[in-house]
Design an enzyme around this catalytic site. Structure first.
Site, PDB file in Angstrom:
ATOM      1  N   ASP A   1      -8.693   0.424  -3.273  1.00 15.40           N
ATOM      2  CA  ASP A   1      -9.882   0.105  -2.474  1.00 15.40           C
ATOM      3  C   ASP A   1      -9.734   0.798  -1.117  1.00 15.40           C
ATOM      4  O   ASP A   1     -10.089   1.969  -0.979  1.00 15.40           O
ATOM      5  CB  ASP A   1      -9.987  -1.421  -2.359  1.00 15.40           C
ATOM      6  CG  ASP A   1     -11.192  -1.892  -1.559  1.00 15.40           C
ATOM      7  OD1 ASP A   1     -12.059  -1.064  -1.255  1.00 15.40           O
ATOM      8  OD2 ASP A   1     -11.259  -3.092  -1.248  1.00 15.40           O
TER       9      ASP A   1
ATOM     10  N   PHE B   1     -17.389  -5.536  -5.206  1.00 21.59           N
ATOM     11  CA  PHE B   1     -16.326  -6.465  -5.576  1.00 21.59           C
ATOM     12  C   PHE B   1     -16.333  -6.692  -7.079  1.00 21.59           C
ATOM     13  O   PHE B   1     -17.360  -7.038  -7.661  1.00 21.59           O
ATOM     14  CB  PHE B   1     -16.492  -7.790  -4.831  1.00 21.59           C
ATOM     15  CG  PHE B   1     -15.334  -8.712  -5.025  1.00 21.59           C
ATOM     16  CD1 PHE B   1     -14.102  -8.433  -4.465  1.00 21.59           C
ATOM     17  CD2 PHE B   1     -15.467  -9.863  -5.786  1.00 21.59           C
ATOM     18  CE1 PHE B   1     -13.013  -9.271  -4.650  1.00 21.59           C
ATOM     19  CE2 PHE B   1     -14.385 -10.715  -5.983  1.00 21.59           C
ATOM     20  CZ  PHE B   1     -13.164 -10.421  -5.410  1.00 21.59           C
ATOM     21  N   VAL B   2     -15.176  -6.477  -7.706  1.00 22.43           N
ATOM     22  CA  VAL B   2     -15.066  -6.628  -9.162  1.00 22.43           C
ATOM     23  C   VAL B   2     -13.956  -7.620  -9.508  1.00 22.43           C
ATOM     24  O   VAL B   2     -13.019  -7.801  -8.731  1.00 22.43           O
ATOM     25  CB  VAL B   2     -14.789  -5.262  -9.846  1.00 22.43           C
ATOM     26  CG1 VAL B   2     -16.005  -4.362  -9.774  1.00 22.43           C
ATOM     27  CG2 VAL B   2     -13.576  -4.558  -9.242  1.00 22.43           C
TER      28      VAL B   2
ATOM     29  N   LYS C   1     -12.287   2.671  -6.029  1.00 23.11           N
ATOM     30  CA  LYS C   1     -13.609   2.573  -5.399  1.00 23.11           C
ATOM     31  C   LYS C   1     -13.896   3.880  -4.680  1.00 23.11           C
ATOM     32  O   LYS C   1     -13.162   4.284  -3.771  1.00 23.11           O
ATOM     33  CB  LYS C   1     -13.647   1.392  -4.424  1.00 23.11           C
ATOM     34  CG  LYS C   1     -13.564   0.041  -5.117  1.00 23.11           C
ATOM     35  CD  LYS C   1     -13.811  -1.111  -4.162  1.00 23.11           C
ATOM     36  CE  LYS C   1     -13.515  -2.433  -4.847  1.00 23.11           C
ATOM     37  NZ  LYS C   1     -13.576  -3.584  -3.932  1.00 23.11           N
TER      38      LYS C   1
ATOM     39  N   GLY D   1      -2.210  -7.996  -9.426  1.00 13.60           N
ATOM     40  CA  GLY D   1      -3.358  -7.486 -10.173  1.00 13.60           C
ATOM     41  C   GLY D   1      -3.063  -6.540 -11.319  1.00 13.60           C
ATOM     42  O   GLY D   1      -3.833  -6.447 -12.266  1.00 13.60           O
TER      43      GLY D   1
ATOM     44  N   ASP E   1      -3.903  -1.973 -10.011  1.00 13.79           N
ATOM     45  CA  ASP E   1      -5.154  -2.392 -10.640  1.00 13.79           C
ATOM     46  C   ASP E   1      -6.326  -1.605 -10.060  1.00 13.79           C
ATOM     47  O   ASP E   1      -7.178  -1.107 -10.781  1.00 13.79           O
ATOM     48  CB  ASP E   1      -5.381  -3.908 -10.467  1.00 13.79           C
ATOM     49  CG  ASP E   1      -5.210  -4.384  -9.028  1.00 13.79           C
ATOM     50  OD1 ASP E   1      -4.845  -3.573  -8.135  1.00 13.79           O
ATOM     51  OD2 ASP E   1      -5.453  -5.582  -8.774  1.00 13.79           O
TER      52      ASP E   1
ATOM     53  N   ASP F   1      -8.499 -10.632  -9.441  1.00 10.37           N
ATOM     54  CA  ASP F   1      -8.826 -12.034  -9.190  1.00 10.37           C
ATOM     55  C   ASP F   1      -9.966 -12.209  -8.194  1.00 10.37           C
ATOM     56  O   ASP F   1     -10.337 -11.288  -7.468  1.00 10.37           O
ATOM     57  CB  ASP F   1      -7.600 -12.769  -8.636  1.00 10.37           C
ATOM     58  CG  ASP F   1      -7.322 -12.403  -7.184  1.00 10.37           C
ATOM     59  OD1 ASP F   1      -7.188 -11.200  -6.893  1.00 10.37           O
ATOM     60  OD2 ASP F   1      -7.263 -13.316  -6.333  1.00 10.37           O
TER      61      ASP F   1
END
Ligand code: IMP
Length: 187
Positions: free
Chosen positions: A109, A158-159, A137, A50, A106, A165
């Site tokens: 989370d 969720f992004v 997040k 990512g 990236d 991806d």
């Protein structure tokens, strides 16, 4: 569906953080890093897959001498929720001992990935170890060390895009999109 929204794997996503905003923020982060690492030669270590888009933009705003390397951790697979397990899939080439290391992620989370990385890197006795993540997040990760450079704090949604991806696709989107909740989260 709103004209700017996109459909990926049957889920709808809306524009969230636009290309220009990302560019501006990446430059700010790089400016800070340039100040913090003046006179040093850091190694920027991207966590694949990512981080490659963020790292490639970040590195071009870096003005101190630096090196780049990558390693790869197991990912979410094709789902939108963390599997809760992290494994090393591809190791580094660089010698970390005694070097100034900036891990480039990236997104943070659950924090499992950065936690795993910290343990892994600390064993190699770097001179210093810092973390940069384009996104974090808010309120999800329970980690007891700082993410030193954060691009954007985002809600726990969720992004996709800009390296992130969905089932391995859409990493090539220039902006970041977030899922439209009314379509529900497929688990
Ligand atoms: P962690 O849960 O903090 O360990 O995040 C591990 C990895 O999951 C990140 O580096 C991303 O590659 C991926 N990830 C986490 N949240 C998202 C998301 O919202 N979209 C796409 N990938 C994500």
């Amino acid at each position: 569906m709103n004209a700017n929204n996109i459909n990926v794997n049957g889920d709808e996503f809306e524009p969230f953080i636009l290309e220009e905003q990302i560019r501006g923020r990446v430059k700010e982060l790089a400016n800070q890093i340039n100040k913090d690492y003046a006179g040093k030669v850091p190694i920027f270590i991207g966590v694949l897959n990512g981080s490659f888009v963020f790292l490639s933009d970040l590195i071009r705003e870096i003005t101190v001498d630096c090196e780049v390397d990558f390693f790869k951790l197991s990912s979410y697979g094709d789902a939108k929720i963390s599997s809760g397990q992290v494994t090393l899939v591809k190791d580094l080439n660089a010698e970390v001992k005694g070097r100034h290391i900036v891990i480039v992620e990236d997104i943070v989370d659950t924090g499992l990935s950065v936690e795993y990385t910290r343990t892994l890197m600390s064993k190699e006795q770097p001179a210093s170890l810092k973390f940069a993540s384009l996104l974090r997040k808010t309120g999800v990760a329970k980690i007891d060390f700082p993410i030193d450079y954060v691009g954007f704090e985002i809600p726990p949604e969720f992004v996709i895009g800009y390296g992130l991806d969905y089932a391995q696709k859409v990493r090539n989107l220039k902006s970041i999109y977030r899922i439209v909740p009314k379509h529900g989260l497929k688990k």
